[in-house]
Design a protein around this motif. Structure first.
Motif, PDB file in Angstrom:
ATOM      1  N   ASN A  26       9.970  -5.202  -2.370  1.00 19.46           N
ATOM      2  CA  ASN A  26       9.661  -3.780  -2.198  1.00 19.46           C
ATOM      3  C   ASN A  26       8.219  -3.488  -2.590  1.00 19.46           C
ATOM      4  OD1 ASN A  26      12.217  -3.107  -1.274  1.00 19.46           O
ATOM      5  ND2 ASN A  26      12.987  -2.626  -3.309  1.00 19.46           N
ATOM      6  N   GLU A  27       7.779  -4.083  -3.693  1.00 17.81           N
ATOM      7  CA  GLU A  27       6.396  -3.886  -4.129  1.00 17.81           C
ATOM      8  C   GLU A  27       5.424  -4.451  -3.094  1.00 17.81           C
ATOM      9  OE1 GLU A  27       3.471  -4.941  -7.911  1.00 17.81           O
ATOM     10  OE2 GLU A  27       5.554  -5.610  -7.918  1.00 17.81           O
ATOM     11  N   ARG A  28       5.724  -5.644  -2.567  1.00 14.40           N
ATOM     12  CA  ARG A  28       4.882  -6.259  -1.541  1.00 14.40           C
ATOM     13  C   ARG A  28       4.787  -5.367  -0.310  1.00 14.40           C
ATOM     14  NH1 ARG A  28       7.781 -10.577   1.623  1.00 14.40           N
ATOM     15  NH2 ARG A  28       8.647  -8.628   2.384  1.00 14.40           N
ATOM     16  N   ASP A  29       5.932  -4.844   0.128  1.00 16.61           N
ATOM     17  CA  ASP A  29       5.948  -3.984   1.315  1.00 16.61           C
ATOM     18  C   ASP A  29       5.151  -2.709   1.075  1.00 16.61           C
ATOM     19  OD1 ASP A  29       7.498  -5.892   2.547  1.00 16.61           O
ATOM     20  OD2 ASP A  29       9.387  -4.799   2.301  1.00 16.61           O
ATOM     21  N   SER A  30       5.266  -2.155  -0.120  1.00 11.22           N
ATOM     22  CA  SER A  30       4.508  -0.957  -0.462  1.00 11.22           C
ATOM     23  C   SER A  30       3.009  -1.245  -0.466  1.00 11.22           C
ATOM     24  CB  SER A  30       4.943  -0.435  -1.833  1.00 11.22           C
ATOM     25  OG  SER A  30       4.129   0.637  -2.242  1.00 11.22           O
ATOM     26  N   LEU A  31       2.622  -2.365  -1.072  1.00 15.44           N
ATOM     27  CA  LEU A  31       1.204  -2.735  -1.095  1.00 15.44           C
ATOM     28  C   LEU A  31       0.678  -3.013   0.309  1.00 15.44           C
ATOM     29  CD1 LEU A  31       1.157  -5.025  -4.249  1.00 15.44           C
ATOM     30  CD2 LEU A  31       0.101  -2.763  -4.016  1.00 15.44           C
ATOM     31  N   ARG A  32       1.492  -3.646   1.125  1.00 14.73           N
ATOM     32  CA  ARG A  32       1.086  -3.924   2.510  1.00 14.73           C
ATOM     33  C   ARG A  32       0.874  -2.613   3.272  1.00 14.73           C
ATOM     34  NH1 ARG A  32       4.891  -8.040   5.099  1.00 14.73           N
ATOM     35  NH2 ARG A  32       3.620  -9.480   3.925  1.00 14.73           N
ATOM     36  N   SER A  33       1.754  -1.653   3.048  1.00 12.48           N
ATOM     37  CA  SER A  33       1.628  -0.352   3.705  1.00 12.48           C
ATOM     38  C   SER A  33       0.359   0.367   3.250  1.00 12.48           C
ATOM     39  CB  SER A  33       2.868   0.491   3.392  1.00 12.48           C
ATOM     40  OG  SER A  33       2.728   1.782   3.905  1.00 12.48           O
ATOM     41  N   ARG A  34       0.101   0.319   1.943  1.00  9.66           N
ATOM     42  CA  ARG A  34      -1.115   0.955   1.415  1.00  9.66           C
ATOM     43  C   ARG A  34      -2.362   0.276   1.969  1.00  9.66           C
ATOM     44  NH1 ARG A  34      -0.608   0.922  -4.841  1.00  9.66           N
ATOM     45  NH2 ARG A  34      -2.710   1.731  -4.633  1.00  9.66           N
ATOM     46  N   LEU A  35      -2.328  -1.052   2.083  1.00  8.54           N
ATOM     47  CA  LEU A  35      -3.461  -1.785   2.638  1.00  8.54           C
ATOM     48  C   LEU A  35      -3.705  -1.380   4.088  1.00  8.54           C
ATOM     49  CD1 LEU A  35      -5.603  -4.041   2.524  1.00  8.54           C
ATOM     50  CD2 LEU A  35      -3.785  -5.641   3.140  1.00  8.54           C
ATOM     51  N   ASN A  36      -2.641  -1.288   4.873  1.00  6.43           N
ATOM     52  CA  ASN A  36      -2.785  -0.888   6.273  1.00  6.43           C
ATOM     53  C   ASN A  36      -3.330   0.532   6.392  1.00  6.43           C
ATOM     54  OD1 ASN A  36      -1.938  -3.348   7.298  1.00  6.43           O
ATOM     55  ND2 ASN A  36       0.213  -2.743   7.361  1.00  6.43           N
ATOM     56  N   ALA A  37      -2.885   1.422   5.512  1.00 13.36           N
ATOM     57  CA  ALA A  37      -3.401   2.795   5.528  1.00 13.36           C
ATOM     58  C   ALA A  37      -4.883   2.810   5.165  1.00 13.36           C
ATOM     59  CB  ALA A  37      -2.597   3.673   4.568  1.00 13.36           C
ATOM     60  N   ALA A  38      -5.275   2.012   4.180  1.00  8.93           N
ATOM     61  CA  ALA A  38      -6.683   1.947   3.786  1.00  8.93           C
ATOM     62  C   ALA A  38      -7.526   1.374   4.920  1.00  8.93           C
ATOM     63  CB  ALA A  38      -6.835   1.108   2.521  1.00  8.93           C
ATOM     64  N   ARG A  39      -7.021   0.356   5.598  1.00 10.35           N
ATOM     65  CA  ARG A  39      -7.748  -0.210   6.739  1.00 10.35           C
ATOM     66  C   ARG A  39      -7.932   0.830   7.835  1.00 10.35           C
ATOM     67  NH1 ARG A  39      -4.796  -6.060   7.090  1.00 10.35           N
ATOM     68  NH2 ARG A  39      -6.240  -7.155   5.727  1.00 10.35           N
ATOM     69  N   ALA A  40      -6.895   1.609   8.085  1.00  6.99           N
ATOM     70  CA  ALA A  40      -6.982   2.644   9.123  1.00  6.99           C
ATOM     71  C   ALA A  40      -8.034   3.685   8.740  1.00  6.99           C
ATOM     72  CB  ALA A  40      -5.612   3.296   9.329  1.00  6.99           C
ATOM     73  N   ARG A  41      -8.075   4.051   7.463  1.00  7.43           N
ATOM     74  CA  ARG A  41      -9.085   5.026   7.024  1.00  7.43           C
ATOM     75  C   ARG A  41     -10.494   4.452   7.169  1.00  7.43           C
ATOM     76  NH1 ARG A  41      -5.268   5.738   2.924  1.00  7.43           N
ATOM     77  NH2 ARG A  41      -6.568   4.620   1.417  1.00  7.43           N
ATOM     78  N   ILE A  42     -10.668   3.185   6.811  1.00  8.01           N
ATOM     79  CA  ILE A  42     -11.985   2.548   6.949  1.00  8.01           C
ATOM     80  C   ILE A  42     -12.376   2.460   8.415  1.00  8.01           C
ATOM     81  CG2 ILE A  42     -13.215   0.345   6.693  1.00  8.01           C
ATOM     82  CD1 ILE A  42     -11.734   0.030   4.003  1.00  8.01           C
ATOM     83  N   ASP A  43     -11.439   2.085   9.265  1.00  9.01           N
ATOM     84  CA  ASP A  43     -11.738   2.030  10.707  1.00  9.01           C
ATOM     85  C   ASP A  43     -12.133   3.398  11.229  1.00  9.01           C
ATOM     86  OD1 ASP A  43     -11.248  -0.691  10.809  1.00  9.01           O
ATOM     87  OD2 ASP A  43      -9.180  -0.467  11.543  1.00  9.01           O
ATOM     88  N   ALA A  44     -11.463   4.445  10.772  1.00 17.38           N
ATOM     89  CA  ALA A  44     -11.807   5.801  11.214  1.00 17.38           C
ATOM     90  C   ALA A  44     -13.206   6.177  10.745  1.00 17.38           C
ATOM     91  CB  ALA A  44     -10.779   6.795  10.682  1.00 17.38           C
ATOM     92  N   LEU A  45     -13.550   5.787   9.511  1.00 16.89           N
ATOM     93  CA  LEU A  45     -14.901   6.077   9.019  1.00 16.89           C
ATOM     94  C   LEU A  45     -15.954   5.289   9.804  1.00 16.89           C
ATOM     95  CD1 LEU A  45     -14.283   6.126   5.158  1.00 16.89           C
ATOM     96  CD2 LEU A  45     -14.899   8.067   6.608  1.00 16.89           C
ATOM     97  N   LEU A  46     -15.659   4.041  10.107  1.00 18.79           N
ATOM     98  CA  LEU A  46     -16.601   3.236  10.884  1.00 18.79           C
ATOM     99  C   LEU A  46     -16.801   3.814  12.277  1.00 18.79           C
ATOM    100  CD1 LEU A  46     -15.535  -0.376   9.868  1.00 18.79           C
ATOM    101  CD2 LEU A  46     -17.615   0.842   9.198  1.00 18.79           C
TER     102      LEU A  46
END
Length: 75
Positions: A40-60
């Protein structure tokens, strides 16, 4: 007929094996709970990582396409 002393030793050993089996079952159950928690912790961290990547891509994507914003090398 079997020796009573020998039967007592076998019975004692069987009791120890049963106790060890119960202990291993409890340990296994705890480990399974821990694995589920870590998944569960891994899945949560993976989700947070994907959200952070999406935010960075949007900023780029918002950055200008030309290189005027880049500092020029000073010679």
């Amino acid at each position: 007929m079997a020796d009573p002393k020998h039967l007592d030793l076998i019975a004692e050993r069987v009791e120890r094996l049963l106790l060890r089996h119960e202990e291993l079952q409890r340990t296994n159950a705890l480990l399974l709970d821990q694995v589920a928690s870590l998944k569960n912790e891994r899945d949560s961290l993976r989700s947070r990582l994907n959200a952070a990547r999406a935010r960075i891509d949007a900023l780029l994507d918002r950055l200008p396409a030309d290189a005027d914003f880049m500092p020029k090398d000073t010679e």
